[in-house]
Design a protein around this motif. Structure first.
Motif, PDB file in Angstrom:
ATOM      1  N   ILE A 177       0.742  -1.419  -0.003  1.00 52.23           N
ATOM      2  CA  ILE A 177       0.187   0.086  -0.006  1.00 52.23           C
ATOM      3  C   ILE A 177       0.996   1.357  -0.132  1.00 52.23           C
ATOM      4  CG2 ILE A 177      -1.875   1.298   1.232  1.00 52.23           C
ATOM      5  CD1 ILE A 177      -2.704  -1.122  -0.049  1.00 52.23           C
ATOM      6  N   TRP A 178       1.958   1.260   0.803  1.00 52.42           N
ATOM      7  CA  TRP A 178       2.724   2.335   0.723  1.00 52.42           C
ATOM      8  C   TRP A 178       3.386   2.762  -0.571  1.00 52.42           C
ATOM      9  CZ3 TRP A 178       6.288   2.522   5.895  1.00 52.42           C
ATOM     10  CH2 TRP A 178       5.411   2.695   6.974  1.00 52.42           C
ATOM     11  N   SER A 179       3.618   1.666  -1.293  1.00 53.52           N
ATOM     12  CA  SER A 179       4.223   1.641  -2.631  1.00 53.52           C
ATOM     13  C   SER A 179       3.427   2.627  -3.644  1.00 53.52           C
ATOM     14  CB  SER A 179       4.920   0.396  -3.084  1.00 53.52           C
ATOM     15  OG  SER A 179       5.686  -0.244  -2.512  1.00 53.52           O
ATOM     16  N   ILE A 180       2.278   2.158  -3.390  1.00 55.75           N
ATOM     17  CA  ILE A 180       1.290   2.859  -4.311  1.00 55.75           C
ATOM     18  C   ILE A 180       1.069   4.281  -4.030  1.00 55.75           C
ATOM     19  CG2 ILE A 180      -1.129   2.849  -5.015  1.00 55.75           C
ATOM     20  CD1 ILE A 180      -1.141   0.053  -4.457  1.00 55.75           C
ATOM     21  N   ASP A 181       1.082   4.559  -2.538  1.00 57.91           N
ATOM     22  CA  ASP A 181       0.775   5.881  -2.071  1.00 57.91           C
ATOM     23  C   ASP A 181       2.161   6.718  -2.492  1.00 57.91           C
ATOM     24  OD1 ASP A 181      -1.414   5.265  -0.651  1.00 57.91           O
ATOM     25  OD2 ASP A 181      -0.480   5.136   1.045  1.00 57.91           O
ATOM     26  N   ALA A 182       3.108   6.178  -2.511  1.00 57.30           N
ATOM     27  CA  ALA A 182       4.379   6.768  -2.818  1.00 57.30           C
ATOM     28  C   ALA A 182       4.710   7.001  -4.499  1.00 57.30           C
ATOM     29  CB  ALA A 182       5.810   6.144  -2.344  1.00 57.30           C
ATOM     30  N   GLY A 183       3.589   6.496  -5.113  1.00 58.32           N
ATOM     31  CA  GLY A 183       3.648   6.681  -6.618  1.00 58.32           C
ATOM     32  C   GLY A 183       4.633   5.540  -7.202  1.00 58.32           C
ATOM     33  N   LEU A 184       4.919   4.448  -6.651  1.00 59.53           N
ATOM     34  CA  LEU A 184       5.680   3.469  -7.051  1.00 59.53           C
ATOM     35  C   LEU A 184       4.876   2.369  -7.519  1.00 59.53           C
ATOM     36  CD1 LEU A 184       8.542   3.222  -4.288  1.00 59.53           C
ATOM     37  CD2 LEU A 184       8.767   4.563  -6.332  1.00 59.53           C
ATOM     38  N   TYR A 185       4.431   2.685  -8.910  1.00 62.08           N
ATOM     39  CA  TYR A 185       3.077   1.607  -9.298  1.00 62.08           C
ATOM     40  C   TYR A 185       3.466   0.361  -9.666  1.00 62.08           C
ATOM     41  CZ  TYR A 185       0.915   6.484  -8.676  1.00 62.08           C
ATOM     42  OH  TYR A 185       0.566   7.521  -8.304  1.00 62.08           O
ATOM     43  N   SER A 186       4.686   0.325 -10.292  1.00 63.42           N
ATOM     44  CA  SER A 186       5.034  -1.156 -10.785  1.00 63.42           C
ATOM     45  C   SER A 186       5.580  -1.849  -9.614  1.00 63.42           C
ATOM     46  CB  SER A 186       6.173  -1.004 -11.675  1.00 63.42           C
ATOM     47  OG  SER A 186       5.931  -0.421 -12.837  1.00 63.42           O
ATOM     48  N   ARG A 187       6.169  -1.311  -8.706  1.00 60.34           N
ATOM     49  CA  ARG A 187       6.367  -2.050  -7.364  1.00 60.34           C
ATOM     50  C   ARG A 187       5.175  -2.629  -6.701  1.00 60.34           C
ATOM     51  NH1 ARG A 187      10.159  -5.281  -5.013  1.00 60.34           N
ATOM     52  NH2 ARG A 187      10.775  -4.579  -2.845  1.00 60.34           N
ATOM     53  N   GLY A 188       4.193  -1.624  -6.701  1.00 61.14           N
ATOM     54  CA  GLY A 188       2.986  -1.923  -6.094  1.00 61.14           C
ATOM     55  C   GLY A 188       2.395  -3.141  -6.650  1.00 61.14           C
ATOM     56  N   LEU A 189       2.308  -3.100  -7.773  1.00 64.84           N
ATOM     57  CA  LEU A 189       1.758  -4.162  -8.556  1.00 64.84           C
ATOM     58  C   LEU A 189       2.409  -5.232  -8.604  1.00 64.84           C
ATOM     59  CD1 LEU A 189      -0.597  -4.995 -10.801  1.00 64.84           C
ATOM     60  CD2 LEU A 189       1.126  -4.068 -12.633  1.00 64.84           C
ATOM     61  N   GLU A 190       3.569  -5.521  -8.525  1.00 69.12           N
ATOM     62  CA  GLU A 190       4.482  -6.747  -8.198  1.00 69.12           C
ATOM     63  C   GLU A 190       4.230  -7.203  -7.099  1.00 69.12           C
ATOM     64  OE1 GLU A 190       8.975  -8.040  -8.087  1.00 69.12           O
ATOM     65  OE2 GLU A 190       8.529  -6.083  -7.587  1.00 69.12           O
TER      66      GLU A 190
END
Length: 234
Positions: free
Chosen positions: A92-105
């Motif tokens: 969730i933090w990754s999406i919040d931080a704009g790291l969308y590819s990491r969040g999707l992984e």
């Protein structure tokens, strides 16, 4: 909590693999290394609570996230499906931080293993993913080619999961808007959009409307209908 050193983070990566393979009776990673990561996560959450600015919270999360990289990468490599609250929080933090590819992984891993979010999120994993990615796109943070790569993957990942229709409608709206390049409430010159993208957006926006009548895409669908009829000479 002070930042960990590269050497310590490397060690935590090794311990993460061991912890994920040695799960306790509840399916959570087992061992002092996991307890240490949970303590770090709790400290970071306390720090975030003291920040009132949403923008500064996001900046803080970006600063915290590298502290978890070795742990999360090792958990992914172990592929044990342990009920790892560190991994799902980092998701969730990754999406919040704009790291969308990491969040999707991380989302792909979490969905595949049926993981749940920590209790404080008060949402199912599927609902949270739909909400977070859709909101990122509709608030013009997830845009352009990245949006066209990430949003279809999120849709495919979450379509089998149970979630409120209203939330899912937002995801379809976000994807439809990404296809035609719509930003905020501004109208798009559809003549400048690839015809294939307009054609693809039509049923997606119609699906959004079918899921939730108040999703706010009726005028867009009408404009697309007129545009496609004009292109077809009708």
């Amino acid at each position: 909590m002070a930042k960990t050193t590269p050497a310590l983070r490397h060690l935590m990566g090794k311990l993460a693999a061991q912890a994920n393979m040695a799960q306790n009776a509840d399916g959570a990673p087992q061992g002092s290394a996991y307890e240490l990561m949970l303590a770090q996560l709790a400290a970071h959450r306390r720090a975030l609570k003291d920040i009132q600015s949403v923008e500064r919270k996001i900046e803080a999360k970006r600063g915290f996230l590298p502290e978890y990289d070795e742990w999360v990468d090792a958990a992914l490599a172990a592929d044990s499906g342990a009920k790892d609250q560190v991994l799902t929080s980092v998701l969730i933090w990754s999406i919040d931080a704009g790291l969308y590819s990491r969040g999707l992984e991380l989302a792909t891993y979490a969905v595949r293993h049926g993981l749940e979010l920590p209790d404080q999120y008060e949402r199912s994993l599927g609902t949270a993913l739909i909400d977070e990615f859709a909101q990122a796109a509709l608030s013009n943070k997830l845009v352009g080619d990245e949006a066209l790569q990430v949003l279809p993957a999120v849709r495919a990942l979450t379509d089998p999961l149970d979630a409120p229709d209203q939330a899912r409608a937002k995801l379809y709206k976000a994807l439809g808007y990404a296809l035609i390049g719509k930003v905020n409430s501004n109208d798009v010159d559809l003549d400048k959009v690839e015809l294939a993208n307009v054609q693809q957006a039509q049923p997606i926006l119609e699906r959004a409307l079918a899921l939730f009548d108040g999703v706010g895409v009726k005028k867009d669908i009408e404009r697309i209908d007129r545009h496609l009829k004009k292109k077809a000479g009708g």
